[in-house]
Design a protein around this motif. Sequence first.
Motif, PDB file in Angstrom:
ATOM      1  N   PHE A   1      -4.527  -4.646   1.778  1.00 39.67           N
ATOM      2  CA  PHE A   1      -3.810  -3.892   0.796  1.00 39.67           C
ATOM      3  C   PHE A   1      -4.300  -4.458  -0.714  1.00 39.67           C
ATOM      4  O   PHE A   1      -4.399  -3.703  -1.451  1.00 39.67           O
ATOM      5  CB  PHE A   1      -2.468  -3.960   0.854  1.00 39.67           C
ATOM      6  N   VAL A   2      -3.996  -5.751  -0.746  1.00 42.72           N
ATOM      7  CA  VAL A   2      -4.229  -6.232  -2.281  1.00 42.72           C
ATOM      8  C   VAL A   2      -5.583  -6.068  -2.520  1.00 42.72           C
ATOM      9  O   VAL A   2      -5.915  -5.906  -3.892  1.00 42.72           O
ATOM     10  CB  VAL A   2      -3.689  -7.628  -2.104  1.00 42.72           C
ATOM     11  N   ASP A   3      -6.561  -6.326  -1.636  1.00 47.15           N
ATOM     12  CA  ASP A   3      -8.013  -6.335  -2.153  1.00 47.15           C
ATOM     13  C   ASP A   3      -8.447  -4.925  -2.296  1.00 47.15           C
ATOM     14  O   ASP A   3      -9.600  -4.811  -3.072  1.00 47.15           O
ATOM     15  CB  ASP A   3      -8.852  -7.001  -1.174  1.00 47.15           C
ATOM     16  N   GLY A   4      -7.935  -3.921  -1.528  1.00 49.48           N
ATOM     17  CA  GLY A   4      -8.660  -2.645  -1.800  1.00 49.48           C
ATOM     18  C   GLY A   4      -7.697  -1.449  -1.904  1.00 49.48           C
ATOM     19  O   GLY A   4      -8.393  -0.316  -2.206  1.00 49.48           O
ATOM     20  N   MET A   5      -6.346  -1.622  -1.914  1.00 48.84           N
ATOM     21  CA  MET A   5      -5.685  -0.452  -2.177  1.00 48.84           C
ATOM     22  C   MET A   5      -4.617  -0.508  -3.109  1.00 48.84           C
ATOM     23  O   MET A   5      -4.098   0.618  -3.709  1.00 48.84           O
ATOM     24  CB  MET A   5      -4.930  -0.011  -0.806  1.00 48.84           C
ATOM     25  N   MET A   6      -4.264  -1.680  -3.849  1.00 51.36           N
ATOM     26  CA  MET A   6      -3.248  -1.970  -4.669  1.00 51.36           C
ATOM     27  C   MET A   6      -3.568  -1.512  -6.104  1.00 51.36           C
ATOM     28  O   MET A   6      -4.642  -1.428  -6.656  1.00 51.36           O
ATOM     29  CB  MET A   6      -2.961  -3.345  -4.935  1.00 51.36           C
TER      30      MET A   6
END
Length: 346
Positions: free
Chosen positions: A80-85
Amino acid sequence: MASLPVTELSDRARDIFRRVVDGYLANGQPVGSRTLAQAGLNLSPASIRTVLQQLEELGLLAAPHTSAGRMPTDIGLRLFVDGMMQATEPSPEERAQIETRAGAGGPVEEALATTAAALSGLSACAGLVMVPKHEARLRQIGFVALAPDRAMAVLVGEDGAVENRVVALPAGMTPSALTEAGNYMTATLAGLTLAEARLRVEREIAAGRAALDGAAQALVREGLAVWSEDTARRPVLIVRGQGRLIDAAAVADLERVRDLLDDLEGKQEIAQLLDSAAAGDATRIFIGAENKLFALSGSSVIARPFRGPGGRVVGVVGVIGPTRLNYARVVPMVDFTAATLARLMG
C-alpha cells in the motif's frame, strides 16, 4: 514473502484491498465483508469474501479472529505504501506550527526537542530527532571537593553549556593540587574537544611538560576519561510524545504498547535504526517485523535525514507509532519537518 507489484492485482482486488487498508488505518479495527458491501461496492458479500480470501492467500491480509474481518499484514502495508498511497500535504496551519516550534530560538537541542514535540502532536505518534554526538569544545574546567576521595568535575563548553560529573580522587590529593589540576586543564585545553584534550594531556605528560605532581596528573587523566567515555556512549536521541502511543485502540493491546515503550527505552538501538536512514536522501519507512527491533511491538518508523551547511547530513527526524498510523498524512509531515530543520541548521 516479498510483496508483489500492485499491478498484478485485478481492479476489483485492488479496490477491495485499498478499502480494507483505509478502514484499518482509520480506526485500527479489522474490516469485514459486510462493511465493505455497505460502502458502495457493486458486489455481493459472498463475492467480497472470495476476494478477501484471495488477498489473504497472497499474504496481503490477515484475519486476527474467525469472522472478525481482515486487516493488512506488514507485507500488505508495504504494498500500500509503495504503490497505492496518495499523500496528503501538511496544511498551512500544520506547517506554521512546525516552523514556529523549530525557530523558537535558544540552544539547538532545545529547538530540536520542541520540533519533535510539535511533530508528535500533529502525527499522534512519538516524535524522534537524532543528531550526531556533540563534540563540545572546552572553555573552562574545575574541580570541587566533595569528600576526601571524591570531587565534582565541572566542565564549561564554549557554547555556555555546563555539565557536572563525580570523579574519584587519587590518594594524597590536596586542595591546592585540586585547584592546580583545574587551572592546568583550563589553560592547556581550552578550545579543544574532549578527544583532542585527552591526546594533548598524554603528550604533555609523556614529554614531561605537564607542570603537575603525580596525583594531579592522575586526576586530569581520570577527569578526561570520565567525560570522554560518557559522551561516546550517550546516544543523542530526542524522543517526545510517548504518551500519544497509548490511545483508545491501543488499550486492547497493552502488551504491544509495553513492548513499544521498551523499544523507545533502548535508545541505542533506535539510534542505530535512524542512523541507517541517514544514508540516503529519501524518507525511509520501516514497517513492523521488517525490522527485528519491532518484531514484538508491531511498530512503524518514518524517518528522513536533514542537512546542514555544505549539504552534509546533520541529523534524522521522524516518528514512531503503531503500524496502523496514517502514512499518507505523516510521511509528507516528516518530509516538511526535515526541510524545516535543514533551513534551521543552514
